[in-house]
Design a protein around this motif. Sequence first.
Motif, PDB file in Angstrom:
ATOM      1  N   HIS A   4      51.159  81.254 -48.551  1.00 35.09           N
ATOM      2  CA  HIS A   4      50.722  80.024 -49.208  1.00 35.09           C
ATOM      3  C   HIS A   4      50.279  80.367 -50.632  1.00 35.09           C
ATOM      4  O   HIS A   4      49.364  81.161 -50.819  1.00 35.09           O
ATOM      5  CB  HIS A   4      49.586  79.373 -48.420  1.00 35.09           C
ATOM      6  CG  HIS A   4      49.982  79.093 -46.997  1.00 35.09           C
ATOM      7  ND1 HIS A   4      50.676  77.969 -46.639  1.00 35.09           N
ATOM      8  CD2 HIS A   4      49.818  79.819 -45.869  1.00 35.09           C
ATOM      9  CE1 HIS A   4      50.914  77.994 -45.341  1.00 35.09           C
ATOM     10  NE2 HIS A   4      50.403  79.108 -44.847  1.00 35.09           N
ATOM     11  N   GLU A  42      48.460  79.103 -52.925  1.00 36.41           N
ATOM     12  CA  GLU A  42      47.049  78.951 -53.304  1.00 36.41           C
ATOM     13  C   GLU A  42      46.166  80.064 -52.745  1.00 36.41           C
ATOM     14  O   GLU A  42      45.034  80.257 -53.200  1.00 36.41           O
ATOM     15  CB  GLU A  42      46.508  77.579 -52.869  1.00 36.41           C
ATOM     16  CG  GLU A  42      46.353  77.387 -51.381  1.00 36.41           C
ATOM     17  CD  GLU A  42      47.614  76.977 -50.643  1.00 36.41           C
ATOM     18  OE1 GLU A  42      47.494  76.641 -49.451  1.00 36.41           O
ATOM     19  OE2 GLU A  42      48.727  77.000 -51.226  1.00 36.41           O
ATOM     20  N   GLN A  98      43.201  85.837 -52.939  1.00 37.84           N
ATOM     21  CA  GLN A  98      41.964  85.350 -52.318  1.00 37.84           C
ATOM     22  C   GLN A  98      41.385  86.316 -51.279  1.00 37.84           C
ATOM     23  O   GLN A  98      40.454  85.969 -50.554  1.00 37.84           O
ATOM     24  CB  GLN A  98      42.212  83.982 -51.667  1.00 37.84           C
ATOM     25  CG  GLN A  98      42.653  82.904 -52.636  1.00 37.84           C
ATOM     26  CD  GLN A  98      41.635  82.651 -53.727  1.00 37.84           C
ATOM     27  OE1 GLN A  98      40.445  82.492 -53.465  1.00 37.84           O
ATOM     28  NE2 GLN A  98      42.091  82.634 -54.963  1.00 37.84           N
ATOM     29  N   THR A 148      38.569  77.111 -57.199  1.00 42.44           N
ATOM     30  CA  THR A 148      39.661  77.749 -56.461  1.00 42.44           C
ATOM     31  C   THR A 148      40.968  77.336 -57.135  1.00 42.44           C
ATOM     32  O   THR A 148      40.965  76.472 -58.006  1.00 42.44           O
ATOM     33  CB  THR A 148      39.690  77.296 -54.978  1.00 42.44           C
ATOM     34  OG1 THR A 148      40.243  75.976 -54.909  1.00 42.44           O
ATOM     35  CG2 THR A 148      38.316  77.328 -54.325  1.00 42.44           C
ATOM     36  N   PRO A 149      42.090  77.891 -56.705  1.00 36.00           N
ATOM     37  CA  PRO A 149      43.369  77.441 -57.271  1.00 36.00           C
ATOM     38  C   PRO A 149      43.656  75.961 -57.004  1.00 36.00           C
ATOM     39  O   PRO A 149      44.520  75.379 -57.636  1.00 36.00           O
ATOM     40  CB  PRO A 149      44.402  78.327 -56.574  1.00 36.00           C
ATOM     41  CG  PRO A 149      43.641  79.553 -56.197  1.00 36.00           C
ATOM     42  CD  PRO A 149      42.257  79.076 -55.867  1.00 36.00           C
ATOM     43  N   VAL A 150      42.932  75.363 -56.063  1.00 36.35           N
ATOM     44  CA  VAL A 150      43.130  73.951 -55.717  1.00 36.35           C
ATOM     45  C   VAL A 150      41.832  73.149 -55.858  1.00 36.35           C
ATOM     46  O   VAL A 150      41.542  72.282 -55.045  1.00 36.35           O
ATOM     47  CB  VAL A 150      43.724  73.801 -54.302  1.00 36.35           C
ATOM     48  CG1 VAL A 150      45.176  74.215 -54.274  1.00 36.35           C
ATOM     49  CG2 VAL A 150      42.940  74.614 -53.275  1.00 36.35           C
ATOM     50  N   THR A 151      41.054  73.420 -56.884  1.00 34.83           N
ATOM     51  CA  THR A 151      39.781  72.764 -57.212  1.00 34.83           C
ATOM     52  C   THR A 151      38.660  73.199 -56.280  1.00 34.83           C
ATOM     53  O   THR A 151      38.740  74.231 -55.633  1.00 34.83           O
ATOM     54  CB  THR A 151      39.891  71.222 -57.255  1.00 34.83           C
ATOM     55  OG1 THR A 151      40.059  70.707 -55.936  1.00 34.83           O
ATOM     56  CG2 THR A 151      41.006  70.749 -58.148  1.00 34.83           C
ATOM     57  N   LYS A 193      36.744  73.559 -53.115  1.00 36.84           N
ATOM     58  CA  LYS A 193      37.158  73.479 -51.711  1.00 36.84           C
ATOM     59  C   LYS A 193      36.373  74.473 -50.854  1.00 36.84           C
ATOM     60  O   LYS A 193      35.799  75.428 -51.348  1.00 36.84           O
ATOM     61  CB  LYS A 193      38.636  73.839 -51.553  1.00 36.84           C
ATOM     62  CG  LYS A 193      39.609  72.992 -52.309  1.00 36.84           C
ATOM     63  CD  LYS A 193      39.963  71.771 -51.562  1.00 36.84           C
ATOM     64  CE  LYS A 193      41.051  71.010 -52.328  1.00 36.84           C
ATOM     65  NZ  LYS A 193      41.322  69.743 -51.777  1.00 36.84           N
TER      66      LYS A 193
END
Length: 102
Positions: free
Chosen positions: A25, A27, A31, A64-67, A69
């Motif tokens: 994935h 994102e 991580q 995060t890479p997706v705001t 979260k």
Amino acid sequence: MTTLRDLLGQVIRLTDERLGHILEHPEMQGQEQHIAESLLMPHSVIASHHDPTVKLYHKLFDSTPVTRKYLVVAVKCLDADAFVITAFFADKEKKGVRIWPQ
């Protein structure tokens, strides 16, 4: 394989196969340190409704890479073994029985 520890000192395995699955994935690229941090210093730990042997470790990250979260790390906890199943970002905590903090 990597071994991690959770907030209670339990050893948790993260196999190369499971890490590969997680990193499929986009994102989740880069991580790995956040996965370790989510186990060691979670905001909450919840027992899954679907499988009571699965603990969901949640840690809220502002960036995060997706705001903003939660990073959710799902860990299968058996009598003599604990291992990461998957990890993903979510908007809110997953439902289940709160284990920590009580």
